[in-house]
Design an enzyme around this catalytic site. Structure first.
Site, PDB file in Angstrom:
ATOM      1  N   THR A  47      39.803 -34.069  35.084  1.00 13.34           N
ATOM      2  CA  THR A  47      38.701 -34.616  35.860  1.00 13.34           C
ATOM      3  C   THR A  47      37.696 -33.500  36.117  1.00 13.34           C
ATOM      4  O   THR A  47      38.070 -32.388  36.500  1.00 13.34           O
ATOM      5  CB  THR A  47      39.180 -35.245  37.185  1.00 13.34           C
ATOM      6  OG1 THR A  47      38.044 -35.770  37.892  1.00 13.34           O
ATOM      7  CG2 THR A  47      39.907 -34.242  38.067  1.00 13.34           C
ATOM      8  N   HIS A  57      56.335 -33.043  40.910  1.00 11.52           N
ATOM      9  CA  HIS A  57      57.418 -32.065  41.045  1.00 11.52           C
ATOM     10  C   HIS A  57      58.778 -32.614  40.606  1.00 11.52           C
ATOM     11  O   HIS A  57      59.742 -31.859  40.480  1.00 11.52           O
ATOM     12  CB  HIS A  57      57.502 -31.580  42.495  1.00 11.52           C
ATOM     13  CG  HIS A  57      57.845 -30.127  42.621  1.00 11.52           C
ATOM     14  ND1 HIS A  57      58.646 -29.461  41.712  1.00 11.52           N
ATOM     15  CD2 HIS A  57      57.494 -29.196  43.540  1.00 11.52           C
ATOM     16  CE1 HIS A  57      58.776 -28.197  42.072  1.00 11.52           C
ATOM     17  NE2 HIS A  57      58.090 -28.007  43.179  1.00 11.52           N
TER      18      HIS A  57
END
Length: 212
Positions: free
Chosen positions: A134, A186
């Site tokens: 982005t 994660h």
């Protein structure tokens, strides 16, 4: 996006990068007749750098299968590029981006951005992405903590590229500097892998020769 933000444990790391050599390279290529008509932007360079980092660290290019409780590694890179559109933010995908050279990648980035701005992006063109970039820098923003696109494990945010004071060989110089921020899931990516991906991406932008 809410499901991604609260369902995937996000970690975000960022790094400031001296991209002066990349900016000089882009300017040199723009003057080369072989690249006439090709829009070579910092976003293209970042996309190429991220692809190098993914090739060096394939574990980042994966997703978490909630049903099976498994990590699924992809052996191709469908690179999502977040683009502003009349209907809001969209993330069209460049399929098999790892197979593309710089010119082909630049043309693909330009084409999907123009299609998004015209409001012609189809749902199928946003499916199957494996990693996303982005570009918040186009709004004059230095950086942020992007939310991972659903079904993926990492998203890289590019901040604005601006002239800033930077220490080079013990002296303060005006250099082209940007901030990269990498958010990752994660469950799939630990701090070691995420840090290596971010560092490798930054290293390519700092010295494009490292991509060789």
């Amino acid at each position: 996006m809410v499901a991604s933000a609260f369902g995937a444990p996000h970690v975000t790391e960022w790094v400031q990068v001296d991209v002066t050599r990349t900016m000089k390279l882009l300017e040199r290529l723009r003057r080369d007749r072989r690249y006439q008509g090709v829009k070579l932007s910092p976003l293209t360079a970042v996309a190429q750098a991220l692809l190098v980092a993914v090739r060096r660290n394939p574990g980042i290019n994966a997703s978490y299968d909630d049903t099976a409780g498994e990590i699924v590694t992809k052996h191709y890179v469908n690179l999502g590029i977040a683009a502003a559109a009349p209907r809001g933010l969209m993330v069209p995908v460049i399929r098999d981006a790892e197979r593309m050279g710089l010119v082909e990648l630049a043309e693909a980035v330009t084409a999907l951005a123009e299609t998004a701005r015209a409001g012609r992006t189809q749902p199928a063109e946003m499916a199957g992405g494996t990693s996303t970039i982005t570009n918040v820098g186009v709004f004059g923003v230095d950086g942020g903590t992007p939310i991972i696109y659903p079904g993926q494990s990492a998203i890289l945010a590019l901040g604005q590229v601006a002239r800033r004071p930077w220490v080079v060989k013990g002296k303060v110089r005006a250099r082209w500097v940007t901030t990269l921020a990498l958010s990752f899931d994660h469950r799939v990516v630990d701090g070691d892998l995420g840090s290596r991906v971010l560092a490798d991406t930054a290293a390519v932008l700092e010295d494009p020769a490292t991509a060789l």
